[in-house]
Design an enzyme around this catalytic site. Structure first.
Site, PDB file in Angstrom:
ATOM      1  N   HIS A 162      17.360   5.481   0.210  1.00  0.00           N
ATOM      2  CA  HIS A 162      16.939   4.402  -1.060  1.00  0.00           C
ATOM      3  C   HIS A 162      16.785   3.604  -3.066  1.00  0.00           C
ATOM      4  O   HIS A 162      17.060   2.895  -3.389  1.00  0.00           O
ATOM      5  CB  HIS A 162      15.858   3.259  -0.624  1.00  0.00           C
ATOM      6  CG  HIS A 162      15.993   2.641   0.791  1.00  0.00           C
ATOM      7  ND1 HIS A 162      17.362   2.636   1.154  1.00  0.00           N
ATOM      8  CD2 HIS A 162      15.675   2.698   1.670  1.00  0.00           C
ATOM      9  CE1 HIS A 162      17.545   1.780   2.874  1.00  0.00           C
ATOM     10  NE2 HIS A 162      16.219   2.207   3.368  1.00  0.00           N
ATOM     11  N   ASP A 197      20.746   6.829   9.319  1.00  0.00           N
ATOM     12  CA  ASP A 197      19.245   6.110   9.212  1.00  0.00           C
ATOM     13  C   ASP A 197      20.070   4.438   9.561  1.00  0.00           C
ATOM     14  O   ASP A 197      20.545   4.394   9.367  1.00  0.00           O
ATOM     15  CB  ASP A 197      18.949   5.938   8.347  1.00  0.00           C
ATOM     16  CG  ASP A 197      17.183   5.476   7.923  1.00  0.00           C
ATOM     17  OD1 ASP A 197      16.864   5.881   8.265  1.00  0.00           O
ATOM     18  OD2 ASP A 197      17.364   4.105   7.544  1.00  0.00           O
ATOM     19  N   ASP A 286      15.112   5.349  13.171  1.00  0.00           N
ATOM     20  CA  ASP A 286      14.533   3.847  13.096  1.00  0.00           C
ATOM     21  C   ASP A 286      15.801   3.106  13.652  1.00  0.00           C
ATOM     22  O   ASP A 286      15.105   1.928  13.790  1.00  0.00           O
ATOM     23  CB  ASP A 286      14.463   3.144  11.853  1.00  0.00           C
ATOM     24  CG  ASP A 286      15.306   4.082  10.550  1.00  0.00           C
ATOM     25  OD1 ASP A 286      16.177   4.084  10.518  1.00  0.00           O
ATOM     26  OD2 ASP A 286      14.779   2.904   9.310  1.00  0.00           O
TER      27      ASP A 286
HETATM   28 ZN   LIG Z   1      15.306   3.493   7.697  1.00  0.00          ZN
END
Ligand SMILES: [Zn+2]
Length: 344
Positions: A162, A197, A286
């Site tokens: 990110h 992800d 995740d």
């Molecule tokens: Zn993540």
């Protein structure tokens, strides 16, 4: 295959972040690394410490993906924050240039708002050392592949995807996957980043959006109703020389492993057209159904299938740990991925 992790990474250990306006225990804590390291150990594999956790060479490479003022901010902000009367222990923004700002402020509060995109990137006294060490693990993994290792894994914590050119967000400060790609690019003409992800890799997309030499692709929960919210649509395809070199495949919230694996297959078909010479996998775990960030519904066995599919790519590869938060399944998810992958 080599595995890298530095104990110095644990010095970034903020205990809380802000969730729905409330202070909450941070899921991005050193326990993550312990669980992932245990899983690697139980497979009979060995984690190596990077030879250096800070070097002029690492900083030079980071300066190719992040702006100088952002790197200076990360290194100096905690001390400058603490010098303010009544300052909190963790650096946390309370003002943002929403809609863009016209000038870069000198004040720590203004700079925190400029660079910290959200409330999931608190900075403590020892955070920078840990953040830099995480990047050093990514560097060591990428270097080992450049030196002939077929593939390598870096247990990067904090994660990185990110983090944009001058923005931290979503527990990420330095973009470890982009760093690995930058290093592979020193040896190869065409490098790709495949992001599996749960979340869209918005920072990675931002860094390479206008470049045609580093292809970026991401499978993730649809950001219309999920973090990072403002990027991640299928219509974001790159710009200028990078036109067509960014592929987003958003999935409906709650999608299962079958839907995810089909999307990975589609992503790899698109990747095939780019003909990469080396690949970075932004390896988030995740998307598992029990992950506290709850967005998709993969089972542990799905990670084995993803690992096996990515392991079929016959190019040098660097696996960079991204998300995946403490649950009983976290270690098993990495084990399953690696067992599938190592059959390559
Ligand atoms: Zn993540």
């Amino acid at each position: 295959m080599k595995f890298f992790y530095s104990a110095a990474q644990d010095s970034h250990a903020p205990e809380t972040f802000l969730l729905r306006g409330q202070p909450a225990p941070s899921p991005e804590r050193p326990e993550r690394a312990l669980r992932l390291a245990d899983a690697i150990d139980e497979l009979g594999l060995t984690l190596n410490a990077p030879a250096e956790v800070d070097s002029p060479r690492l900083r030079d490479r980071l300066a190719r993906i992040h702006t100088p003022r952002y790197l200076t901010f990360l290194e100096t902000i905690h001390a400058r924050w603490q010098a303010m009367p009544g300052a909190s222990a963790l650096v946390a923004p309370n003002v943002h240039p929403c809609g863009g700002g016209h000038h870069y402020p000198s004040h720590p509060v203004g700079q925190a708002g400029w660079h910290l995109h959200d409330m999931a990137c608190p900075i403590g006294a020892d955070s920078f050392a840990g953040i830099l060490a995480s990047a050093a693990s990514a560097e060591a993994a990428a270097m080992s592949v450049c030196e002939g290792e077929p593939s390598a894994y870096a247990l990067c914590r904090p994660p990185g995807h990110h983090a944009g050119p001058e923005r931290a967000g979503g527990f990420c400060f330095l973009n470890n996957s982009a760093l690995a790609a930058t290093i592979l690019r020193e040896r190869h003409d065409r490098v790709a980043i495949v992001d599996v992800d749960l979340h869209h890799g918005n920072g990675t997309q931002d860094i390479f959006y206008a470049r045609g030499d580093v292809w970026t692709g991401s499978v993730h929960a649809d950001t219309d109703a999920f973090y990072p919210f403002f990027w991640g649509g299928a219509d974001e395809t790159g710009s200028g020389e990078g036109q067509g070199a960014n592929v987003n495949l958003p999935l409906p919230l709650g999608s299962d492993g079958k839907v995810f694996l089909d999307a990975v297959e589609t992503l790899l078909q698109r990747l095939d057209d780019f003909a990469p010479e080396a690949v970075v996998v932004a390896l988030g775990l995740d998307a598992h159904k029990d992950d506290p960030l709850a967005g998709l519904a993969l089972e542990t066995e799905d990670f084995r299938k993803i690992g096996a599919r990515l392991g079929q790519l016959s190019v040098p590869m660097v696996l960079i740990q991204e998300g995946g938060y403490p649950t009983a399944a976290l270690g098993a998810n990495l084990s399953a991925f690696l067992e599938g992958y190592l059959k390559r």
